[in-house]
Structure formats: C-alpha cells, structure tokens
Scaffold this motif. Structure first.
Motif, short mmCIF file in Angstrom:
data_model
loop_
_atom_site.label_atom_id
_atom_site.label_comp_id
_atom_site.label_asym_id
_atom_site.label_seq_id
_atom_site.Cartn_x
_atom_site.Cartn_y
_atom_site.Cartn_z
N ASN A 51 0.96 -1.12 -0.10
CA ASN A 51 -0.02 0.07 -0.11
C ASN A 51 0.88 1.17 0.00
N SER A 53 -0.35 4.56 0.02
CA SER A 53 -1.36 5.85 -0.09
C SER A 53 -0.57 7.22 -0.03
N ARG A 57 -1.96 10.99 -1.02
CA ARG A 57 -2.09 12.27 -0.28
C ARG A 57 -0.86 13.33 -0.52
N HIS A 91 -3.77 4.38 -3.89
CA HIS A 91 -5.15 5.05 -3.14
C HIS A 91 -5.26 5.09 -1.62
N GLY A 92 -5.61 6.20 -1.32
CA GLY A 92 -6.07 6.57 -0.06
C GLY A 92 -6.95 5.44 0.46
N ASP A 95 -10.78 5.61 -0.57
CA ASP A 95 -10.85 5.65 -2.24
C ASP A 95 -11.74 4.38 -2.61
N ARG A 100 -6.25 -1.98 -2.14
CA ARG A 100 -5.48 -1.59 -0.87
C ARG A 100 -5.98 -2.70 0.05
#
Length: 176
Positions: A51, A53, A57, A91-92, A95, A100
């Motif tokens: 991941n 993120s 960000r 992705h966050g 999302d 993730r």
C-alpha cells in the motif's frame, strides 16, 4: 513455481507513521535484502505487494516510488539475487479500491501475472491488514515482528498465522 509475496514497509525496509517519502528515508531492515537474494538464488520468486497511500496524499510522486523500488532491486542484484514483480496501491483509505490491503487486489495481480493460484502461498507482512489480505485469498498469513509486527501481535491474528522475528528468519525457515 516457488513464490513468496512480501509487504514492503516494515518487512523489507524501516516503516514510519509519517510515511517513507524519499529515497533517503527508504532504509532496508538488517538482513532483509540478503534474505530476498538468498531466496532468489535458491529458486524462489519474491514479489512485493505494498500500500502506498502517500501517493494519493501527495507526500511523494510516482518517480520517487520508482526510485525506491529501483534501489531495492539494485541492492538485491548486488547480493546476486533478483526481485520479482512489485505491485502497489496508490489509493487512500477512503478511495474504495480493491487493491488497498486488507482487500486482496494486489495479491490477485501477482497471481495473475505469474499465472498461479494463491492458495497456500506465503504472504509476509507486519500488519493486521496484511494478514487479512492473505486470509481473503487463502494465502498462508505470515507475520514478522519488525515494523508494526510487535503491535500486531497484541491483536487477534488469523487462524494459522505463522510468526517470525524478521524476513531473514522467514528465509532461513524456507531454505531449510
């Protein structure tokens, strides 16, 4: 095919709650690069599912992430090994993607790339999300005590989770 899948931050390199945002902050854990090289030289394919993120960000850009992964590949090659596929989720948490972790999308990408079933393959991570991703696709969940691993040990673990001190200990177990 002997395939081992690893999380990155906290398994291969030091992790930070403030994110690994630069090549300078990307520092391998003791013995991790050597463990990957040893496995590779013994016929294992080692892939990474991570991941990231920090991309969503805005903490770093794709070129910085590529530089970190190129450095990892270079260090493994200097030890005589080779690193396989590296996949990441950009992705966050909000999302709603399937890649993730704890969702299984990254592991499924690796399985598709190598044309293998995930059942029983080892996925080594340091967080509950890693272990849940492994469990979601019937991988063998493996926890290392590095990174967030000690904190993760304080939580309920999926049934059958294997626990090792670090990636070097995982490699030692698989090679003997």
């Amino acid at each position: 095919m002997k395939l081992l899948i690893l999380d990155r931050d906290g398994v291969i390199n030091y992790d930070s709650d403030a994110y690994i945002k630069s090549l300078e902050e990307w520092i391998p854990l003791p013995g991790a690069v050597e463990a990957i090289a040893r496995l590779s030289k013994a016929g294992w394919t080692v892939a990474v599912a991570t991941n990231q993120s920090g991309l969503a960000r805005g903490y770093y850009d794709p070129a910085t992430l590529d530089a970190m992964h190129n450095r990892l590949r270079q260090l493994v090659a200097e030890q005589g090994g080779q690193l396989g596929l590296i996949v990441h989720c950009p992705h966050g948490p909000e999302d709603g993607c399937n890649c993730r972790k704890p969702k299984p999308g990254l592991l499924q990408q690796i399985a598709t790339h190598y044309r293998v079933a995930l059942t029983g393959l080892w996925f080594v991570g340091d967080s509950t999300g890693d272990l849940q991703a492994a469990q979601a696709v019937d991988c063998q969940p493996v926890l290392v005590k590095t990174g967030k691993g000690e904190r993760t040990l304080d939580k309920p673990l999926p049934s059958g989770t294997l626990v090792f001190d670090d990636l070097a200990a995982v490699a030692e177990h698989l090679l003997h």
